[in-house]
Write an enzyme that holds these catalytic residues in place. Sequence first.
Site, PDB file in Angstrom:
ATOM      1  N   HIS A  20      -3.392  -9.234   3.802  1.00 16.21           N
ATOM      2  CA  HIS A  20      -4.836  -9.314   3.994  1.00 16.21           C
ATOM      3  C   HIS A  20      -5.133 -10.188   5.215  1.00 16.21           C
ATOM      4  O   HIS A  20      -4.622 -11.304   5.331  1.00 16.21           O
ATOM      5  CB  HIS A  20      -5.518  -9.933   2.780  1.00 16.21           C
ATOM      6  CG  HIS A  20      -5.649  -8.996   1.628  1.00 16.21           C
ATOM      7  ND1 HIS A  20      -5.873  -9.426   0.331  1.00 16.21           N
ATOM      8  CD2 HIS A  20      -5.604  -7.640   1.561  1.00 16.21           C
ATOM      9  CE1 HIS A  20      -5.957  -8.383  -0.471  1.00 16.21           C
ATOM     10  NE2 HIS A  20      -5.782  -7.290   0.249  1.00 16.21           N
TER      11      HIS A  20
ATOM     12  N   ARG B 128      -0.419  -2.144  -6.789  1.00 14.74           N
ATOM     13  CA  ARG B 128      -0.582  -3.233  -5.803  1.00 14.74           C
ATOM     14  C   ARG B 128      -1.512  -4.315  -6.375  1.00 14.74           C
ATOM     15  O   ARG B 128      -1.236  -5.506  -6.251  1.00 14.74           O
ATOM     16  CB  ARG B 128      -1.124  -2.649  -4.512  1.00 14.74           C
ATOM     17  CG  ARG B 128      -1.526  -3.664  -3.443  1.00 14.74           C
ATOM     18  CD  ARG B 128      -1.881  -2.903  -2.174  1.00 14.74           C
ATOM     19  NE  ARG B 128      -2.727  -3.646  -1.256  1.00 14.74           N
ATOM     20  CZ  ARG B 128      -2.282  -4.458  -0.313  1.00 14.74           C
ATOM     21  NH1 ARG B 128      -0.982  -4.659  -0.184  1.00 14.74           N
ATOM     22  NH2 ARG B 128      -3.113  -5.071   0.513  1.00 14.74           N
TER      23      ARG B 128
ATOM     24  N   HIS C 129      -2.352   2.671  -6.296  1.00 16.90           N
ATOM     25  CA  HIS C 129      -2.965   1.478  -5.717  1.00 16.90           C
ATOM     26  C   HIS C 129      -3.167   0.396  -6.770  1.00 16.90           C
ATOM     27  O   HIS C 129      -3.170  -0.806  -6.450  1.00 16.90           O
ATOM     28  CB  HIS C 129      -4.301   1.841  -5.056  1.00 16.90           C
ATOM     29  CG  HIS C 129      -4.768   0.807  -4.074  1.00 16.90           C
ATOM     30  ND1 HIS C 129      -4.061   0.503  -2.920  1.00 16.90           N
ATOM     31  CD2 HIS C 129      -5.854  -0.008  -4.079  1.00 16.90           C
ATOM     32  CE1 HIS C 129      -4.704  -0.439  -2.255  1.00 16.90           C
ATOM     33  NE2 HIS C 129      -5.794  -0.774  -2.941  1.00 16.90           N
TER      34      HIS C 129
ATOM     35  N   LYS D 285      -1.926  -2.739   8.220  1.00 16.87           N
ATOM     36  CA  LYS D 285      -3.103  -2.381   9.014  1.00 16.87           C
ATOM     37  C   LYS D 285      -3.131  -3.191  10.305  1.00 16.87           C
ATOM     38  O   LYS D 285      -2.767  -4.368  10.331  1.00 16.87           O
ATOM     39  CB  LYS D 285      -4.373  -2.648   8.208  1.00 16.87           C
ATOM     40  CG  LYS D 285      -4.577  -1.684   7.042  1.00 16.87           C
ATOM     41  CD  LYS D 285      -5.894  -1.950   6.342  1.00 16.87           C
ATOM     42  CE  LYS D 285      -6.132  -0.953   5.221  1.00 16.87           C
ATOM     43  NZ  LYS D 285      -7.414  -1.206   4.514  1.00 16.87           N
TER      44      LYS D 285
ATOM     45  N   TYR E 290      -8.934 -11.324  -6.743  1.00 16.93           N
ATOM     46  CA  TYR E 290      -7.960 -11.408  -7.827  1.00 16.93           C
ATOM     47  C   TYR E 290      -8.216 -12.596  -8.744  1.00 16.93           C
ATOM     48  O   TYR E 290      -7.747 -12.609  -9.881  1.00 16.93           O
ATOM     49  CB  TYR E 290      -6.543 -11.438  -7.251  1.00 16.93           C
ATOM     50  CG  TYR E 290      -6.226 -10.128  -6.592  1.00 16.93           C
ATOM     51  CD1 TYR E 290      -6.044  -8.983  -7.352  1.00 16.93           C
ATOM     52  CD2 TYR E 290      -6.192 -10.014  -5.208  1.00 16.93           C
ATOM     53  CE1 TYR E 290      -5.806  -7.764  -6.755  1.00 16.93           C
ATOM     54  CE2 TYR E 290      -5.958  -8.790  -4.609  1.00 16.93           C
ATOM     55  CZ  TYR E 290      -5.774  -7.670  -5.383  1.00 16.93           C
ATOM     56  OH  TYR E 290      -5.558  -6.460  -4.786  1.00 16.93           O
TER      57      TYR E 290
ATOM     58  N   ARG F   1       0.866  -1.175   0.000  1.00 16.60           N
ATOM     59  CA  ARG F   1       0.000   0.000   0.000  1.00 16.60           C
ATOM     60  C   ARG F   1       0.907   1.230   0.000  1.00 16.60           C
ATOM     61  O   ARG F   1       2.032   1.196   0.524  1.00 16.60           O
ATOM     62  CB  ARG F   1      -0.893   0.017   1.238  1.00 16.60           C
ATOM     63  CG  ARG F   1      -1.806  -1.193   1.393  1.00 16.60           C
ATOM     64  CD  ARG F   1      -2.560  -1.127   2.711  1.00 16.60           C
ATOM     65  NE  ARG F   1      -3.486  -2.248   2.872  1.00 16.60           N
ATOM     66  CZ  ARG F   1      -3.195  -3.388   3.497  1.00 16.60           C
ATOM     67  NH1 ARG F   1      -1.982  -3.555   4.020  1.00 16.60           N
ATOM     68  NH2 ARG F   1      -4.085  -4.352   3.587  1.00 16.60           N
TER      69      ARG F   1
END
Length: 295
Positions: A267, A244, A241, A173, A276, A151
């Site tokens: 993730h 990515r 983005h 995150k 994806y 990111r």
Amino acid sequence: MDDPELLGQFLVALGDRERRSPHTIRAYRSTLRRFWDFLERGGPVCPDRLGALTPADFRRYLGERRAGGLSNRSAAREVSVIRAFFRWLRRTHGVTCTPGEHLSAPRVERRVPRPVAPDAAAALGTAADDADWTEKRDAAVLLLLYGAGLRISEALSLSAGDLSGDLVRVIGKGNKVRDVPVLPEIRHAIGAYTEACPLDLPADGPLFRGKNGGRLSPGLVRKRMREARAALGLPDSATPHALRHSFATHLLARGADLRTIQELLGHADLGSTQIYTEVDAAHLLDVYRNAHPRS
């Protein structure tokens, strides 16, 4: 206007504990200020008042927003923000109200990311040998986004000491740490930048610096991406983005399994990675339609 104390505490926690980007924090603030203003029409807002909210209160708020023309996608975002706020309230202030039981987010069709072609992505991360150090810096950042699937906030949060041999240590995150392989091309691009950079780059300081010595801002990276996009004739969908997304899509096309891609992207939920497979299927369908003699 200053934020109410509770909102201010929550927004600080988003940045410090969950490492959300400034853009995300601004979006959360905007949504929660609207919700707060709605509640204040019925009196002062405090933890006890928040804990006493009823399903009708949440439905009335969302109904007002929808009557104002709020789209399904925006409504789903507002529901997500409010749920996150009340999860934090439960953890930190003992507020037991759970809006997740009362607010149902509208169904939103997931947008399939449009990947950047491998040769175009590589070109974005190329700088001439005689380029200015800032051009080498920007090329290194863009190549890192594509080559390691970071990111933009993760790339710009890196310290010089986070690079170690063939790996880069990334804090994503929720402060989740992951080690991501760094290809030789990326190491070369970063090395070209650090060698040309006139600023000190201590191990515990930001790796990517602005001209004044501070941490490089996302706005400058997006500006560089727009310039490169125009020079290479790429569509508007080619954003930082999207690099990515391209990283994940190209790995999947080369046979990488979803669990590996999930770990590399950071993730928490495999469901976030499964999109994806849709991207790859869309690409295959395009190839089929363009190449098959009976299509």
